[in-house]
Each structure stands twice: as structure tokens, then as C-alpha cells.
Design an enzyme around this catalytic site. Structure first.
Site, short mmCIF file in Angstrom:
data_model
loop_
_atom_site.label_atom_id
_atom_site.label_comp_id
_atom_site.label_asym_id
_atom_site.label_seq_id
_atom_site.Cartn_x
_atom_site.Cartn_y
_atom_site.Cartn_z
N ASN A 14 -6.79 6.15 -1.52
CA ASN A 14 -5.71 5.19 -1.35
C ASN A 14 -6.03 4.15 -2.35
O ASN A 14 -6.89 3.42 -2.35
CB ASN A 14 -5.82 4.81 0.12
N LYS B 122 -9.30 2.14 -1.82
CA LYS B 122 -9.36 1.53 -0.40
C LYS B 122 -10.70 1.73 0.13
O LYS B 122 -10.99 2.91 0.32
CB LYS B 122 -8.35 2.00 0.37
N GLU C 7 0.86 -1.25 -0.05
CA GLU C 7 0.04 -0.09 0.13
C GLU C 7 0.92 1.21 0.07
O GLU C 7 1.94 1.14 0.64
CB GLU C 7 -0.83 0.03 1.22
N CYS D 68 -4.78 -3.08 2.92
CA CYS D 68 -4.47 -2.82 4.42
C CYS D 68 -5.48 -3.14 5.12
O CYS D 68 -5.94 -4.53 5.42
CB CYS D 68 -3.96 -1.61 4.67
N ASN E 251 0.29 -0.85 5.51
CA ASN E 251 1.37 -0.25 6.11
C ASN E 251 0.64 -0.16 7.43
O ASN E 251 -0.35 0.49 7.76
CB ASN E 251 1.52 1.28 5.77
N GLU F 215 -6.21 8.51 8.13
CA GLU F 215 -6.51 8.31 6.84
C GLU F 215 -8.05 8.81 6.54
O GLU F 215 -8.19 9.42 5.26
CB GLU F 215 -6.57 6.63 6.72
#
Ligand code: ING
Length: 307
Positions: free
Chosen positions: A105, A122, A45, A167, A192, A141
Site C-alpha cells: 500500500n 504503509k 490513500e 492512514c 480510507n 489489508e
């Protein structure tokens, strides 16, 4: 059908490390992969930059420089060129700023011919959108990305049915089952994951690594698919993210595992015929699922206690 699959774990990327330097590291791993006969390579990621959602900024546009406005671009074209020269498919995650000004993302899947054959944004964004003073570490995020608008899709690439997740997605069974219902044979998950605790004090890195591996092995087994989970990890400007990159088979067994926290290639042969057994027996969805009882999963977002 068999395929040699690789996971290219990437060690820490520091704030001041340019994309060219990162792409050079990615290409070094791609060369190693080619030497080992890897046909499809999975990167983490946000592979091109440090995990910047650990930092708070009031004006989000100040962080637009962490995002890519086109892909491929000058920094990543050499990677695309090398993969095409090697006849290698690959996937990697990056931060996407769309022409409409939307921030995602994102992960893309690139065919051996160098074409982007699938894009995923994501879905599950962990953390929070505002600065939270009581946290030892911020995880913003929800401040910098929109929830993805693509949903979970599969594409047939190099003869295998492949799907992408990113993730936090790996922790949600819905991710896996949505892909499983499309016949997925290989799920790629870049991640991550900070080791530090900012929710409760007692959780240690061992528990976090266990939850990571548990999520990936369960998802693979319960949908009879291979999974390749690849970390960006190690130290980033004093912040630690755990490693633990793994390749998992359709029985949920780990068949390759990274040993370090730096740039490291893991490789395994995937025999996609192995997916068929689970899909036609224990996880023969058509024969065994009872969707008439699953309504809450899509109709209800949060938990409701009514007893
Ligand atoms: N990171 C973490 C992850 O889901 C997290 C967030 C850490 C959730 C620890 C739960 C426990 O792996 C990202 N980037 O989603």
C-alpha cells in the site's frame, strides 16, 4: 518559507469505476488547485481504486488488477503531465505490485519537475488476514499487502522537508516521532477509514472522526510540523468511509477542513518558519529527550504486564 498547500479529498470510487475516470476527477481537483495558487497537492490513500480490502477473495491473485505494476503508467501519465505543466508538486497513494511480485500500500511524492522523489510503503496495516465471520465488515489489508519495507523517510521538496505516512500510520506516535527526528515540516497522510463498526458496537462515526483528528493534531503539535490528512470517503458500493480531510499547523490547530464527503479541495498557506519555534523550544529533542528510558519502544512489540 511559505507555500500554498492543497488537499484533494476524493469521494467514493465504485468497484466498476475505471482508473481513467478517477484520474479525470483527480485532474479536475488539480486544476482547481492551480487556480487557487496551490504549489503542492495531497491526494488520499489508494486514490486510484475502491477500498477493495473490504472484500474477501480466496485466491489473492484475483485482486492483482487493483494494483499498479509501474508508475507513472498510461492511466496516471496525464496527471503527471498536468502537474508538470502547472509546476505543482503532489503526492498520492496507490496499490503497488513490484516486479518481484510483492504487494504494498504505497504513496509517492512527485516534484514539480515530474520526478518521483520519494516512495513510502504503509508500515501499519490494520485489520486481519483471514475472513472473520463475526465481523459486520471485513478489513483485509493484512491479506492483500505486506508491511512496508521503506520505513519513515523525509525528502526536501520545493524547499520544505516533507514526509509521508498512510492512514493507520497516523494513529501511531512512532510514525510521527520518527519523521520529527528527521526535521519534518510537512507530513502527508492519505486515508480510507470505514465508518462502520466491526470491532465494538457502541463506537459511532463521531468517535472515529474524533480519533482521526486527535491523532493528526497531536502528531503535528508534538513534532512541530504541518500535516495534511486527506480522505477517500463517502459511499463505495454501499460502504461508508468518513471524510474529515484537514490541514493542521505546527501548533496542532486545524487551519483547513473539508465540509463534504465528495471530491473537495481544501487549501491553506503553510509558513514553514513556524515549525522552527516548537523544534527549538518545547520540542527541542536534543535538549529534552531522554532516550536511555525509551528502550521499550523499539525492543518490545506487544504489551507485557508484569505487576
Ligand atoms: N483504515 C483505518 C484507519 O486506521 C481503522 C482502520 C478504522 C482503524 C477505524 C481504527 C479505527 O484509519 C485504514 N485503511 O488504515
Amino acid at each position: 518559507m511559505k507555500m500554498i498547500v492543497g488537499g484533494a479529498q476524493i469521494g467514493g470510487i465504485q468497484k466498476d469505476e475505471g482508473r481513467q475516470a478517477v484520474v479525470a476527477r483527480m485532474m479536475a481537483l488539480m486544476e482547481q488547485a492551480h487556480e487557487k495558487g496551490v504549489e503542492f497537492l495531497v491526494y488520499p490513500e489508494m486514490t486510484l481504486t475502491t477500498f477493495f480490502p473490504r472484500f474477501y477473495v480466496e485466491d489473492r491473485s484475483e485482486f492483482d488488477h487493483w494494483f499498479e505494476t509501474e508508475m507513472p503508467n498510461a492511466a496516471t501519465q496525464p496527471l503527471f503531465d498536468m502537474a508538470k505543466r502547472f509546476g505543482m508538486g503532489f503526492t498520492f497513494g496507490y496499490c503497488e505490485l513490484t516486479p518481484e511480485g510483492l504487494h504494498y500500500n504505497t504513496s509517492i511524492l512527485v516534484s514539480p519537475e515530474g520526478e518521483i522523489v520519494s516512495k513510502y510503503r504503509k508500515t501499519h496495516l490494520p485489520g486481519h488476514a483471514e475472513y472473520e465471520a463475526d465481523r459486520t465488515h471485513q478489513h483485509l489489508e493484512k491479506r492483500y499487502f505486506l508491511p512496508g519495507d521503506t520505513g519513515f523517510n523525509v525528502v526536501r521538496n520545493q524547499g520544505a522537508i516533507m514526509g509521508m505516512a498512510i492512514c493507520n500510520d497516523r494513529r501511531w506516535p512512532e510514525t510521527w516521532r520518527t519523521l520529527g527526528l528527521q526535521g519534518v515540516e510537512l507530513v502527508t497522510i492519505g486515508y480510507n477509514t470505514p465508518s462502520q463498526n466491526n470491532l465494538s458496537k457502541e463506537e459511532g462515526i463521531e468517535r472515529r472522526v474524533y480519533h482521526h483528528e486527535l491523532s493528526v493534531c497531536a502528531g503535528a503539535y508534538q513534532n512541530s510540523t504541518y500535516a495534511v490528512a486527506v480522505a477517500k470517503c463517502g459511499m463505495e458500493d454501499g460502504n461508508h468511509m468518513f471524510a474529515g480531510s484537514i490541514i493542521v499547523d505546527p501548533d496542532g490547530f486545524v487551519i483547513a477542513r473539508a465540509t463534504g464527503e465528495g471530491d473537495e479541495l481544501i487549501v491553506a498557506e503553510c509558513d514553514f518558519d513556524k515549525c522552527a519555534f516548537g523544534k527549538s523550544t518545547v520540542f527541542n529533542f536534543a535538549a529534552h529527550r531522554r532516550v536511555e528510558h525509551y528502550g521499550r519502544i523499539t525492543e518490545q512489540t506487544g504489551m507485557k504486564i508484569e505487576v
